[in-house]
Design an enzyme around this catalytic site. Sequence first.
Site, mmCIF file in Angstrom:
data_model
loop_
_atom_site.group_PDB
_atom_site.id
_atom_site.type_symbol
_atom_site.label_atom_id
_atom_site.label_comp_id
_atom_site.label_asym_id
_atom_site.label_seq_id
_atom_site.Cartn_x
_atom_site.Cartn_y
_atom_site.Cartn_z
ATOM 1 N N GLY A 49 -1.421 2.220 -16.259
ATOM 2 C CA GLY A 49 0.021 2.259 -16.051
ATOM 3 C C GLY A 49 0.855 1.679 -17.174
ATOM 4 N N GLU A 50 2.176 1.790 -17.014
ATOM 5 C CA GLU A 50 3.133 1.338 -18.026
ATOM 6 C C GLU A 50 3.060 -0.176 -18.208
ATOM 7 O OE1 GLU A 50 7.911 1.728 -18.977
ATOM 8 O OE2 GLU A 50 7.278 1.229 -16.951
ATOM 9 N N GLY A 51 2.980 -0.600 -19.466
ATOM 10 C CA GLY A 51 3.046 -2.021 -19.782
ATOM 11 C C GLY A 51 2.026 -2.872 -19.047
ATOM 12 N N PRO A 200 5.404 1.585 -13.934
ATOM 13 C CA PRO A 200 5.032 0.236 -13.496
ATOM 14 C C PRO A 200 4.457 0.240 -12.080
ATOM 15 C CG PRO A 200 7.406 0.492 -13.453
ATOM 16 C CD PRO A 200 6.852 1.719 -14.121
#
Length: 320
Positions: A49-51, A200
């Site tokens: 996933g993001e970040g 996220p």
Amino acid sequence: MSTPFRDDTLKVALAQITPVWLDKQGTLEKVKQSIEEAANSGAELIIFGEGLVPGYPWWLSITHASAWDNRIQKEIHAHYAKNAIQIEKGDLRSIQSLAQKHQIAVYLGIIERPQDRGGHSLYCSLVYIDAQGEIRSVHRKLQPTYDERLTWSPGDGHGLQVHSLKSFTLGGLNCWENWMPLARTALYGLGENLHIAVWPGAVRNTELITRSIAQESRSFVISVSSLMRKSDFPADTPHLDVILETCPEVLANGGSCIAGPDGKWILEPVADTEGIVYETLDFNRVLEERQNFDPVGHYSRPDVLQLSVSRERLHSVKYE
């Protein structure tokens, strides 16, 4: 129907996991465990996933992060920056080695602190590591969303790249970048037919746009999210008492999913479950759906509409 060539199928792994929040090394260990598990299950591509490393900046929306010159906000941000990824210093070498060892490609969402922009500002970046362990692109999110701008910097077009994996052409964007029609078009024009969207973590983000992009592009679309609960904040988090004061029980409930080139679900959004989900994709489905619509091919009018893309890696200082 003819039997697909071996290169026409791709086994993908969607790693919906919780970070060891704001702990770079702890989260990288979880990433490595996931890569090992996915490789042992025969996956050829794994997506995070993001970040994810070291985590999304959840404190921003619940601690009055826009307060000016605030000691609490400065100290949390500094802790975040110290745990960000510095690619130039080798922070991803262990991930690269695993990718090479297992011949598995990786899309990994990171918070990057790049040396080529001075080494102090943060970027939400999506890194592609190929099956030979080489970093092939680092896409810095073009436009941080809303409160993200308090801790992340805007990126550039350098990472708008695609990558070949068997018969597929992969490209990826971070979170609400996926709503940017021109960013999507930039990847379509490079031949993308497997779109990676990282988030996220929220079903509300992935349940509509995943199918919408698939219908628009006639490509496979994979959305991968993380998980985060109030109970997941480590005890040594700076100013944890302030963060938990108004923190909801669930900040990210997942929502990882896959849509096919016809816009229909292959995997509906998975919520509230940590782990790895697997699917095998058949490239021939792309060719079938491009028969009646191809947004940058036979159903485009470049004599009327064209997109210009700058892929320059931007620098504040240029040295002669």
